[in-house]
Design a protein around this motif. Sequence first.
Motif, PDB file in Angstrom:
ATOM      1  N   ALA B 149     -82.375  47.350  19.911  1.00 47.63           N
ATOM      2  CA  ALA B 149     -81.132  47.643  19.173  1.00 47.63           C
ATOM      3  C   ALA B 149     -80.447  48.884  19.744  1.00 47.63           C
ATOM      4  O   ALA B 149     -79.221  48.972  19.778  1.00 47.63           O
ATOM      5  CB  ALA B 149     -81.439  47.833  17.689  1.00 47.63           C
ATOM      6  N   ILE B 150     -81.245  49.835  20.218  1.00 49.55           N
ATOM      7  CA  ILE B 150     -80.678  51.113  20.672  1.00 49.55           C
ATOM      8  C   ILE B 150     -80.142  51.025  22.102  1.00 49.55           C
ATOM      9  O   ILE B 150     -79.085  51.566  22.412  1.00 49.55           O
ATOM     10  CB  ILE B 150     -81.755  52.228  20.587  1.00 49.55           C
ATOM     11  N   ILE B 151     -80.900  50.376  22.978  1.00 49.42           N
ATOM     12  CA  ILE B 151     -80.592  50.445  24.418  1.00 49.42           C
ATOM     13  C   ILE B 151     -79.606  49.368  24.831  1.00 49.42           C
ATOM     14  O   ILE B 151     -79.892  48.168  24.731  1.00 49.42           O
ATOM     15  CB  ILE B 151     -81.883  50.312  25.247  1.00 49.42           C
ATOM     16  N   GLY B 152     -78.441  49.787  25.281  1.00 48.06           N
ATOM     17  CA  GLY B 152     -77.440  48.845  25.760  1.00 48.06           C
ATOM     18  C   GLY B 152     -77.236  48.930  27.267  1.00 48.06           C
ATOM     19  O   GLY B 152     -76.739  48.000  27.878  1.00 48.06           O
ATOM     20  N   SER B 153     -77.609  50.052  27.862  1.00 46.66           N
ATOM     21  CA  SER B 153     -77.414  50.219  29.307  1.00 46.66           C
ATOM     22  C   SER B 153     -78.315  51.348  29.798  1.00 46.66           C
ATOM     23  O   SER B 153     -78.985  52.017  29.001  1.00 46.66           O
ATOM     24  CB  SER B 153     -75.967  50.562  29.614  1.00 46.66           C
ATOM     25  N   HIS B 154     -78.277  51.580  31.114  1.00 47.26           N
ATOM     26  CA  HIS B 154     -79.137  52.634  31.664  1.00 47.26           C
ATOM     27  C   HIS B 154     -78.634  54.025  31.285  1.00 47.26           C
ATOM     28  O   HIS B 154     -79.303  55.017  31.538  1.00 47.26           O
ATOM     29  CB  HIS B 154     -79.252  52.488  33.183  1.00 47.26           C
ATOM     30  N   ASN B 155     -77.479  54.085  30.650  1.00 52.24           N
ATOM     31  CA  ASN B 155     -77.004  55.389  30.149  1.00 52.24           C
ATOM     32  C   ASN B 155     -77.623  55.757  28.811  1.00 52.24           C
ATOM     33  O   ASN B 155     -77.405  56.864  28.314  1.00 52.24           O
ATOM     34  CB  ASN B 155     -75.481  55.383  30.012  1.00 52.24           C
ATOM     35  N   ASP B 156     -78.334  54.836  28.205  1.00 54.66           N
ATOM     36  CA  ASP B 156     -78.990  55.127  26.925  1.00 54.66           C
ATOM     37  C   ASP B 156     -80.403  55.648  27.200  1.00 54.66           C
ATOM     38  O   ASP B 156     -81.233  54.936  27.770  1.00 54.66           O
ATOM     39  CB  ASP B 156     -79.037  53.874  26.046  1.00 54.66           C
ATOM     40  N   PHE B 304     -92.477  48.154  10.314  1.00 59.06           N
ATOM     41  CA  PHE B 304     -91.757  49.412  10.445  1.00 59.06           C
ATOM     42  C   PHE B 304     -90.930  49.648   9.193  1.00 59.06           C
ATOM     43  O   PHE B 304     -90.516  48.705   8.515  1.00 59.06           O
ATOM     44  CB  PHE B 304     -90.912  49.485  11.730  1.00 59.06           C
ATOM     45  N   GLU B 305     -90.767  50.943   8.897  1.00 59.89           N
ATOM     46  CA  GLU B 305     -89.984  51.360   7.729  1.00 59.89           C
ATOM     47  C   GLU B 305     -88.800  52.175   8.245  1.00 59.89           C
ATOM     48  O   GLU B 305     -88.969  53.054   9.088  1.00 59.89           O
ATOM     49  CB  GLU B 305     -90.840  52.233   6.809  1.00 59.89           C
ATOM     50  N   MET B 306     -87.619  51.872   7.724  1.00 59.48           N
ATOM     51  CA  MET B 306     -86.411  52.554   8.179  1.00 59.48           C
ATOM     52  C   MET B 306     -85.917  53.520   7.105  1.00 59.48           C
ATOM     53  O   MET B 306     -85.836  53.165   5.930  1.00 59.48           O
ATOM     54  CB  MET B 306     -85.321  51.514   8.474  1.00 59.48           C
ATOM     55  N   THR B 307     -85.557  54.716   7.533  1.00 58.41           N
ATOM     56  CA  THR B 307     -85.039  55.736   6.626  1.00 58.41           C
ATOM     57  C   THR B 307     -83.675  56.200   7.151  1.00 58.41           C
ATOM     58  O   THR B 307     -83.567  56.529   8.335  1.00 58.41           O
ATOM     59  CB  THR B 307     -86.021  56.935   6.574  1.00 58.41           C
ATOM     60  N   ASN B 308     -82.700  56.193   6.302  1.00 53.15           N
ATOM     61  CA  ASN B 308     -81.338  56.642   6.662  1.00 53.15           C
ATOM     62  C   ASN B 308     -80.691  55.831   7.781  1.00 53.15           C
ATOM     63  O   ASN B 308     -79.863  56.358   8.534  1.00 53.15           O
ATOM     64  CB  ASN B 308     -81.325  58.132   7.063  1.00 53.15           C
ATOM     65  N   ILE B 309     -81.062  54.586   7.907  1.00 49.98           N
ATOM     66  CA  ILE B 309     -80.432  53.713   8.906  1.00 49.98           C
ATOM     67  C   ILE B 309     -79.267  53.005   8.212  1.00 49.98           C
ATOM     68  O   ILE B 309     -79.436  52.458   7.117  1.00 49.98           O
ATOM     69  CB  ILE B 309     -81.434  52.671   9.461  1.00 49.98           C
ATOM     70  N   PRO B 310     -78.065  52.997   8.834  1.00 49.36           N
ATOM     71  CA  PRO B 310     -76.907  52.387   8.172  1.00 49.36           C
ATOM     72  C   PRO B 310     -77.169  50.898   7.861  1.00 49.36           C
ATOM     73  O   PRO B 310     -77.757  50.192   8.687  1.00 49.36           O
ATOM     74  CB  PRO B 310     -75.788  52.513   9.217  1.00 49.36           C
ATOM     75  N   PRO B 311     -76.711  50.445   6.689  1.00 43.33           N
ATOM     76  CA  PRO B 311     -76.959  49.053   6.274  1.00 43.33           C
ATOM     77  C   PRO B 311     -76.492  48.027   7.312  1.00 43.33           C
ATOM     78  O   PRO B 311     -77.147  47.008   7.523  1.00 43.33           O
ATOM     79  CB  PRO B 311     -76.152  48.914   4.978  1.00 43.33           C
ATOM     80  N   GLN B 312     -75.379  48.308   7.978  1.00 43.86           N
ATOM     81  CA  GLN B 312     -74.866  47.362   8.966  1.00 43.86           C
ATOM     82  C   GLN B 312     -75.854  47.208  10.134  1.00 43.86           C
ATOM     83  O   GLN B 312     -76.025  46.118  10.671  1.00 43.86           O
ATOM     84  CB  GLN B 312     -73.533  47.891   9.507  1.00 43.86           C
ATOM     85  N   THR B 313     -76.490  48.311  10.472  1.00 45.81           N
ATOM     86  CA  THR B 313     -77.502  48.276  11.535  1.00 45.81           C
ATOM     87  C   THR B 313     -78.741  47.519  11.066  1.00 45.81           C
ATOM     88  O   THR B 313     -79.316  46.722  11.818  1.00 45.81           O
ATOM     89  CB  THR B 313     -77.869  49.715  11.954  1.00 45.81           C
ATOM     90  N   VAL B 314     -79.143  47.763   9.822  1.00 47.17           N
ATOM     91  CA  VAL B 314     -80.292  47.033   9.270  1.00 47.17           C
ATOM     92  C   VAL B 314     -80.016  45.530   9.343  1.00 47.17           C
ATOM     93  O   VAL B 314     -80.883  44.735   9.715  1.00 47.17           O
ATOM     94  CB  VAL B 314     -80.575  47.474   7.819  1.00 47.17           C
ATOM     95  N   ASP B 315     -78.779  45.140   9.017  1.00 45.62           N
ATOM     96  CA  ASP B 315     -78.417  43.715   9.081  1.00 45.62           C
ATOM     97  C   ASP B 315     -78.546  43.174  10.505  1.00 45.62           C
ATOM     98  O   ASP B 315     -78.971  42.039  10.710  1.00 45.62           O
ATOM     99  CB  ASP B 315     -76.969  43.498   8.615  1.00 45.62           C
ATOM    100  N   GLU B 316     -78.151  43.975  11.481  1.00 49.08           N
ATOM    101  CA  GLU B 316     -78.248  43.529  12.878  1.00 49.08           C
ATOM    102  C   GLU B 316     -79.714  43.341  13.285  1.00 49.08           C
ATOM    103  O   GLU B 316     -80.068  42.391  13.970  1.00 49.08           O
ATOM    104  CB  GLU B 316     -77.580  44.541  13.824  1.00 49.08           C
ATOM    105  N   ILE B 317     -80.548  44.267  12.856  1.00 52.34           N
ATOM    106  CA  ILE B 317     -81.976  44.174  13.205  1.00 52.34           C
ATOM    107  C   ILE B 317     -82.588  42.942  12.535  1.00 52.34           C
ATOM    108  O   ILE B 317     -83.397  42.225  13.127  1.00 52.34           O
ATOM    109  CB  ILE B 317     -82.697  45.489  12.822  1.00 52.34           C
ATOM    110  N   TYR B 318     -82.171  42.673  11.318  1.00 54.34           N
ATOM    111  CA  TYR B 318     -82.608  41.475  10.594  1.00 54.34           C
ATOM    112  C   TYR B 318     -82.173  40.213  11.346  1.00 54.34           C
ATOM    113  O   TYR B 318     -82.958  39.279  11.553  1.00 54.34           O
ATOM    114  CB  TYR B 318     -82.001  41.511   9.192  1.00 54.34           C
ATOM    115  N   LYS B 319     -80.925  40.196  11.789  1.00 55.97           N
ATOM    116  CA  LYS B 319     -80.405  39.032  12.510  1.00 55.97           C
ATOM    117  C   LYS B 319     -81.244  38.753  13.763  1.00 55.97           C
ATOM    118  O   LYS B 319     -81.644  37.609  13.999  1.00 55.97           O
ATOM    119  CB  LYS B 319     -78.941  39.287  12.895  1.00 55.97           C
TER     120      LYS B 319
END
Lengths: 481, 481
Positions: B149-156, B304-319
């Motif tokens: 979810a975090i890494i999109g390119s070698h700049n990350d 894994f347990e997520m703390t302070n992760i934006p709901p939209q991101t949680v939805d993406e990880i779920y997807k």
Amino acid sequence: MAPKGLDYEVLNENVKKCQYAVRGELYLRASELQKEGKKIIFTNVGNPHALGQKPLTFPRQVVALCQAPFLLDDPNVGLMFPADAIARAKHYLAMTSGGLGAYSDSRGVPGVRKEIAEFIARRDGYPSDPELIFLTDGASKGVMQILNAIIGSHNDGILVPVPQYPLYSATISLLGGSLVPYYLEETANWGLDIDNLRESVRQATFKGITVRAMVIINPGNPTGQCLSEANLQEIVRFCIQEGLVLMADEVYQQNIYQDERPFLSARKVLMNMGPPASKDLQLVSFHTVSKGYWGECGQRGGYFEMTNIPPQTVDEIYKIASIALSPNVPAQIFLGLMVNPPKPGDISYFKYEQESKGILESLRRRARIMTDGFNSCRNVVCNFTEGAMYSFPQIRLPPKAIEAANKAGKHPDVFYCLKLLEATGISTVPGSGFGQKDGVFHMRTTILPAEEEMPGIMDSFRQFNDGFMEQYEDHQGYSRL
Amino acid sequence: MAPKGLDYEVLNENVKKCQYAVRGELYLRASELQKEGKKIIFTNVGNPHALGQKPLTFPRQVVALCQAPFLLDDPNVGLMFPADAIARAKHYLAMTSGGLGAYSDSRGVPGVRKEIAEFIARRDGYPSDPELIFLTDGASKGVMQILNAIIGSHNDGILVPVPQYPLYSATISLLGGSLVPYYLEETANWGLDIDNLRESVRQATFKGITVRAMVIINPGNPTGQCLSEANLQEIVRFCIQEGLVLMADEVYQQNIYQDERPFLSARKVLMNMGPPASKDLQLVSFHTVSKGYWGECGQRGGYFEMTNIPPQTVDEIYKIASIALSPNVPAQIFLGLMVNPPKPGDISYFKYEQESKGILESLRRRARIMTDGFNSCRNVVCNFTEGAMYSFPQIRLPPKAIEAANKAGKHPDVFYCLKLLEATGISTVPGSGFGQKDGVFHMRTTILPAEEEMPGIMDSFRQFNDGFMEQYEDHQGYSRL
């Protein structure tokens, strides 16, 4: 303020682009309605046990004993387990080093891979090499591993049937590759036309995409067709000409509901063709314990077999598999049992046969009830489900329904399926989740609801559908085709 | 001729670049030797059951009953299973819809996630939300999902400790991101210096890399240290300042072998700090059934347990999780049992306590035997294993040994570990697989061989090592430091 690492705006774009309709908007809405107390019939995913199919007894006995090996020393074990289940549990435990609690080799337990190779040899009539069989946490994970090895950039294209199972589109998106669609012909019972394939490759090449692999799903998901030997031969020749890996998704190979076209593996067809074809084609074939009359989805067990893949590539795939250490071991035992079930003369043979035949024959009847049911509905046409677990009826939506959907900001088939869900509790997947030709609409439903509930479900569907058509049909212009 | 889709030359470059030493050259050579009949002691991977650790009885009883639910109707069930195991099996089966054979929700069975949330609340003293807990096929798979979810390119960039567990380096390579190393201080018992972190981020930024997350492994793998509350607070503050996600790999939280520094979760430290910190830090914490006194590696269960992760991101990880449908269900039951073990007064409580304490106390003794053993060897120094499952001794290789390794085309620590393997059958992982400072050499070994075999193994190691040093030491110049 700069965004944080998991803020939506900076997430991996490929993750955001990914779509997976089988657990998409319809499924989420169905889950909500269920929480609110509505009875939902989940036909969105091929998940037989969730709809009441009982597990086969023998494999569950064996795996229970493998989980609790101390039972093997209990003097009462013979009261609760048949002798062949006890023997089989010992057989599999002896193959592991440390039982079900130890990581196995990242490719899977060698003894199980050997049993799979023997199964393939019996099925196809050609030997298979256990070193080229890798076990996975379900076939989906195997497909993802292979696509991951192939796709390095958006210039790498994968030929995927449309309609397709969205595992493929989602994974290709996630890996940043390019999906190159080829259309299945609904009017030819979802057959595959080689000229269409050539045209798809030509168009992709024109866009700078190198097509590297072709996916077939046989029997078809969501389309239910079984490929003929002649068609498979054409596909093999085409892939050889174009230098494509053939990825043969054969997870429904036990699910056949007619006698004209028994399942033929891509590997058998390839081997029957003899050299040079049989030495040329790079083939990866997938199978699972989740489908068939097993339906052991929750165990997450699958395998893939590689044919004519260069050893250096096999090593790379092994290396990547090893990062997550090993597939789950209990499901590996299920795979062993699936390919090596009780034999005539074994204590458990009769019961196993009775259970598995019972499931398969009921599925065959359900495929018929469902297809016939759909074809008796207004503006619905449906090819017979020859295999797999799905019906994929075409829904001929009247222009006014399409208009209403547009107004509601929904794809027309999503609009239809949502209405169906709210009215009847039947949770399906809109055809747009699988891909379809423009202006043509479908939905996918499994044939898995319990046989005794099937007539009621089809009645409830018909009542909804015919009312929907009544509501939106223009009684002058549009009519049944 | 144009290459085919799975020819080595056209494979995904990120796949080729990936390295995973835990099952790398040493492991492959060890497997070969084993096939040739040599007795191998596999200490390359934390796989307790493979080295003879027995599974805990109660969870295996419960899962066996869940696999074979028909046993619950057998009048003899009470002869073979205690009443609390029977009750618990019914409890978990009631949570599933379709038993172990049905796909669960892609995030895991809701009831199990609730039990995990309750465990976290008891452990940390702060409530936890089950909707933010996702179950996975082992913690490794969870780590891969989050990095994806975090890494999109070698700049990350991802800050990773060196030495590190190579799951991180391998996954970052595979996803095409950038590993940003921060060094642990061996002379400060593998402590972490915040100034070093700042310098690592500065250097990465200079190269155009945006650092997005920081990994900590606590207790440490391969380094065995336990982080103090003060150190964790510094890390939290640093991550907040830099906008980094903190990925807390806490899979060894049950494996603590000293009393000065009990395990403290990153989440507890964060919550103790109160707002604004406790509302600011994006934290993902990982746990598993593979480690601790459970050691159920082969089951592949983690969360894994997520703390302070934006709901939209949680939805993406779920997807994304939903593409592979669901984690395996049997391991989900193990997770439930791990966080909700038998309580005082339960029939199985005494046995469970006896078994789990027995394993943990033995591991504590083995950690001591091993560290002391290494420190009694020529040119070997080793920090005490405060936690986790590994010793990571520094091997001070004489210049002549380094020369000989260069001649053989091997990294010096690979050279040493291969010689050790050939001489003694002890299969370790060279320090270069985890990262280390230039010119410094280590090896990693688990502390998992059976306690009664430990003295023999350490003798055999000492004999090899001291002979090796004798052979390569320059008796004039180089000496013990």
